[in-house]
Design an enzyme around this catalytic site. Structure first.
Site, PDB file in Angstrom:
ATOM      1  N   ASP A 257      39.212  47.124  34.881  1.00 25.04           N
ATOM      2  CA  ASP A 257      39.694  48.072  35.892  1.00 25.04           C
ATOM      3  C   ASP A 257      40.414  47.317  37.001  1.00 25.04           C
ATOM      4  OD1 ASP A 257      40.165  50.150  37.610  1.00 25.04           O
ATOM      5  OD2 ASP A 257      38.064  50.426  38.204  1.00 25.04           O
TER       6      ASP A 257
ATOM      7  N   LYS B  43      31.286  55.542  30.140  1.00 23.91           N
ATOM      8  CA  LYS B  43      32.588  55.068  30.635  1.00 23.91           C
ATOM      9  C   LYS B  43      32.820  53.674  30.090  1.00 23.91           C
ATOM     10  CE  LYS B  43      34.779  53.343  34.928  1.00 23.91           C
ATOM     11  NZ  LYS B  43      34.734  53.280  36.403  1.00 23.91           N
TER      12      LYS B  43
ATOM     13  N   ASP C  18      33.257  46.958  33.815  1.00 25.34           N
ATOM     14  CA  ASP C  18      33.471  48.384  34.073  1.00 25.34           C
ATOM     15  C   ASP C  18      33.327  49.248  32.813  1.00 25.34           C
ATOM     16  OD1 ASP C  18      33.811  50.269  36.059  1.00 25.34           O
ATOM     17  OD2 ASP C  18      35.988  50.365  35.837  1.00 25.34           O
TER      18      ASP C  18
ATOM     19  N   GLU D 158      39.416  56.146  38.185  1.00 17.70           N
ATOM     20  CA  GLU D 158      39.792  56.424  36.795  1.00 17.70           C
ATOM     21  C   GLU D 158      38.590  56.785  35.920  1.00 17.70           C
ATOM     22  OE1 GLU D 158      39.022  53.519  37.861  1.00 17.70           O
ATOM     23  OE2 GLU D 158      37.744  52.780  36.233  1.00 17.70           O
TER      24      GLU D 158
ATOM     25  N   ASP E 142      42.671  54.385  40.984  1.00 16.89           N
ATOM     26  CA  ASP E 142      41.460  53.570  40.850  1.00 16.89           C
ATOM     27  C   ASP E 142      40.210  54.444  40.654  1.00 16.89           C
ATOM     28  OD1 ASP E 142      39.925  51.314  40.702  1.00 16.89           O
ATOM     29  OD2 ASP E 142      39.954  50.888  42.861  1.00 16.89           O
TER      30      ASP E 142
ATOM     31  N   ARG F 278      36.128  58.843  36.270  1.00 14.35           N
ATOM     32  CA  ARG F 278      35.883  60.289  36.135  1.00 14.35           C
ATOM     33  C   ARG F 278      36.921  60.940  35.226  1.00 14.35           C
ATOM     34  NH1 ARG F 278      36.224  60.723  42.560  1.00 14.35           N
ATOM     35  NH2 ARG F 278      35.385  58.639  42.263  1.00 14.35           N
TER      36      ARG F 278
ATOM     37  N   LYS G  96      43.494  47.128  42.997  1.00 13.75           N
ATOM     38  CA  LYS G  96      42.367  46.587  43.744  1.00 13.75           C
ATOM     39  C   LYS G  96      42.777  45.264  44.389  1.00 13.75           C
ATOM     40  CE  LYS G  96      38.593  48.341  40.828  1.00 13.75           C
ATOM     41  NZ  LYS G  96      37.883  49.119  41.850  1.00 13.75           N
TER      42      LYS G  96
HETATM   43  N1  BES Z   1      34.885  50.721  38.585  1.00 10.56           N
HETATM   44  C1  BES Z   1      34.987  51.165  39.925  1.00 10.56           C
HETATM   45  C2  BES Z   1      33.631  51.269  40.629  1.00 10.56           C
HETATM   46  C3  BES Z   1      32.877  49.976  40.804  1.00 10.56           C
HETATM   47  C4  BES Z   1      32.975  49.259  41.983  1.00 10.56           C
HETATM   48  C5  BES Z   1      32.047  49.509  39.815  1.00 10.56           C
HETATM   49  C6  BES Z   1      32.262  48.086  42.147  1.00 10.56           C
HETATM   50  C7  BES Z   1      31.326  48.341  39.980  1.00 10.56           C
HETATM   51  C8  BES Z   1      31.436  47.623  41.148  1.00 10.56           C
HETATM   52  C9  BES Z   1      35.647  52.537  39.974  1.00 10.56           C
HETATM   53  O1  BES Z   1      36.577  52.789  38.985  1.00 10.56           O
HETATM   54  C10 BES Z   1      36.377  52.602  41.270  1.00 10.56           C
HETATM   55  O2  BES Z   1      37.302  51.865  41.438  1.00 10.56           O
HETATM   56  N2  BES Z   1      35.935  53.486  42.148  1.00 10.56           N
HETATM   57  C11 BES Z   1      36.535  53.639  43.432  1.00 10.56           C
HETATM   58  C12 BES Z   1      36.659  55.117  43.700  1.00 10.56           C
HETATM   59  C13 BES Z   1      37.509  55.432  44.888  1.00 10.56           C
HETATM   60  C14 BES Z   1      38.942  55.082  44.614  1.00 10.56           C
HETATM   61  C15 BES Z   1      37.363  56.904  45.184  1.00 10.56           C
HETATM   62  C16 BES Z   1      35.643  52.964  44.452  1.00 10.56           C
HETATM   63  O3  BES Z   1      34.419  52.991  44.302  1.00 10.56           O
HETATM   64  O4  BES Z   1      36.179  52.367  45.379  1.00 10.56           O
HETATM   65 ZN    ZN Z   2      36.326  51.783  37.210  1.00 14.17          ZN
HETATM   66 MN    MN Z   3      38.507  52.107  39.478  1.00 20.54          MN
END
Ligand code: BES
Ligand code: ZN
Ligand code: MN
Length: 508
Positions: A276, A271, A294, A355, A353, A357, A283
């Site tokens: 992000d 990825k 990210d 994204e 968010d 996947r 966010k």
């Molecule tokens: N890049 C984030 C995950 C992340 C969070 C990486 C903190 C490193 C540190 C990912 O894209 C994300 O935003 N995931 C969300 C998923 C949710 C919306 C289902 C998350 O983990 O909140």
């Molecule tokens: Zn992300």
């Molecule tokens: Mn995200």
């Protein structure tokens, strides 16, 4: 998605070129007791916790008029295994500091790592003479020192002076050098990953990222960059939807290392979200700057490919990364949009968010479609939930293939990188049901890391042994680890390299 000429000019700041962070020059020599007295900078000597002094230590002891003897006879010395004791401005030596490394001849990997890291942490512009004697894991001690002596200075304007040279003396210099060569090649891959993870998003754009990967063709890798029109033709609607709101074009980079025969390759998929914001599902502001990391999955894949190429692995490995930026914009994807993946499955994007996947599902499908890999491992900073579950000490591993998964976890354990298996299961997959499309991109709060993995599993063919590694907690950290200062760690480069060596290369 390509949206033609932009309505307004959005300049992308491109800071100066960022060369790979270099590590200390390491040279190897036979033990030479007469070189010790006049060595400048720092002298490091290995002393066994049982207090017995080898030839180098005896010479150091004599020169310092018994300082080492006093130390090994002191209370608590035997418990100091794995530590480094510093004597500053030692009498009898030209050196400014004497580093006493407390390690048995066959010290444990953990003690070797902690001693090497302590040596590396204090390494600066001064030269270092390391008196390794007959220490068996001397190459690993050097590896740990080199890995820990890392400093990200790409955006500091003060001139950075190169690290001091490391001269390693041992009883068999040729053997030490040969054993250290591969470890140092892999360390270059680790530094590459850290540099990428540490780079701010206006430095590491999708384009400059692709350029830095293309430069690796000089190492014998075959590197291709797939642009948006090609990705559109391939049908990668999920990946392209993530980049719709960004001025930076979405790219897929394919890196092939063909060091084996004609067997199917191992595929590594990363990825690469260069930033992000969350997109329209924005966010919160606090901490958003951390999302420069990210692209950690892509960074790890890139570092592993660099390591594999530098040590000329006798295996076929292909690395594929989806490079994209997730921004809110008038052209950005909306929550509720339905996108179509390369596989053909439609996806309801309830949360923009989630994204990562969407990026991985298309690149994973493409990897299997084109390369029919013997195994596929994807790496991603995928979920915040994995940090809640495992913290910063273990990556989460999800797999449909016990043999590949066990080999991966063993490889990680061997090199001192934490990895812990997590479950998959149909009940979790159910959380991803969508009213309007084949699947939803989110499955609610419970088991967020597992539902993310279940989403990815839909895009794994039955015949592909697969592991997914959620590295959100380990790719970049606020507190230093054994091997790395705060920031990008390069987690996974050494584990993946070890896995390739153990499982995909001929023995001997
Ligand atoms: N890049 C984030 C995950 C992340 C969070 C990486 C903190 C490193 C540190 C990912 O894209 C994300 O935003 N995931 C969300 C998923 C949710 C919306 C289902 C998350 O983990 O909140
Ligand atoms: Zn992300
Ligand atoms: Mn995200």
């Amino acid at each position: 998605m390509s949206h033609g000429p932009l309505p307004i000019a959005r300049p992308i700041v491109q800071p100066k070129e960022s060369p790979l962070t270099q590590f200390a020059a390491v040279t190897f020599a036979e033990t030479d007791l007469d070189s010790i007295a006049d060595a400048t900078g720092r002298v490091a000597v290995v002393v066994s916790p049982d207090g017995k002094l080898g030839p180098s230590a005896r010479r150091v002891n004599k020169l310092t008029r018994g300082a080492l003897k006093r130390l090994v006879e002191s209370e608590g010395f035997a418990k100091a295994e794995g530590s480094v004791i510093t004597l500053n401005w030692p009498a009898g030596l030209v050196a400014e500091a004497l580093e006493i490394i407390v390690l048995a001849r066959r010290a444990t990997a953990e003690d070797v790592r902690s001693a090497g890291a302590a040596l590396g942490k204090s390494h600066d512009t001064r030269d270092l003479l390391l008196l390794g004697g007959n220490l068996v894991p001397l190459p690993e001690l050097i590896e740990a020192a080199v890995l820990r002596a890392y400093d990200y200075t790409d955006h500091k304007t003060e001139e950075t002076k190169p690290l001091g040279a490391i001269t390693v003396q041992s009883n068999d210099a040729e053997a030490t050098k040969a054993a250290a060569a591969d470890l140092l090649a892999v360390a270059q891959g680790v530094f590459f990953t850290r540099d990428l993870v540490n780079a701010p998003a206006n430095d590491l754009t999708t384009s400059s990222f692709a350029d830095r990967l293309s430069e690796m063709s000089a190492l014998g890798l075959k590197v291709e960059v797939l642009e948006e029109d090609e990705l559109q033709r391939l049908g990668m609607g999920a990946l392209l939807s993530v980049g719709q709101g960004s001025a930076s074009p979405t790219k897929v980079v394919v890196m092939q290392w063909n060091g084996g025969g004609d067997e199917a390759p191992l595929a590594l998929v990363g990825k690469g979200v260069v930033f992000d914001t969350g997109g329209i599902s924005l966010k919160p502001a606090g901490g958003m700057e951390d999302m420069t990391m990210d692209m950690g999955g892509a960074g790890t894949v890139a570092g592993a490919m660099r390591a594999i190429a530098l040590r000329k692995a006798r295996a076929n490995v292909v690395g594929l990364v989806g490079l994209v930026e997730n921004m809110p914009d008038g052209l950005a994807m909306r929550p509720g949009d339905v996108v179509t993946s390369m596989k053909g499955d439609t996806i309801e994007v309830t949360n923009t968010d989630a994204e990562g996947r969407l990026v991985l599902c298309d690149v994973m499908w493409y990897a299997q479609d084109r390369f029919k890999p013997a195994g596929m491992i994807d790496l991603a900073t995928l979920t915040g939930a994995i940090i809640i579950g495992l913290g910063h000490h273990n990556a989460g591993v999800f797999s449909t293939d016990d043999a590949l998964c066990n080999a991966l976890i063993n490889a990680a354990t061997d090199v001192g990188e934490g990895a812990w298996r997590m479950p998959l299961g149909k009940a979790y997959a159910k959380q991803l049901k969508s009213r309007v499309a084949d699947v939803n991109n989110v499955g609610g709060r419970p088991a967020g890391s597992i539902t993310a993995a279940e989403f990815l599993r839909r895009f794994v063919k039955d015949e592909t042994p697969w592991c997914h590694i959620d590295i959100a907690g380990v790719a970049s950290v606020k507190a230093e680890t054994t091997f790395a200062p705060s920031g990008g760690t390069g987690w996974g480069v050494r584990a993946l390299d070890r896995l390739v060596r153990e499982r995909f290369e001929p023995k001997g």
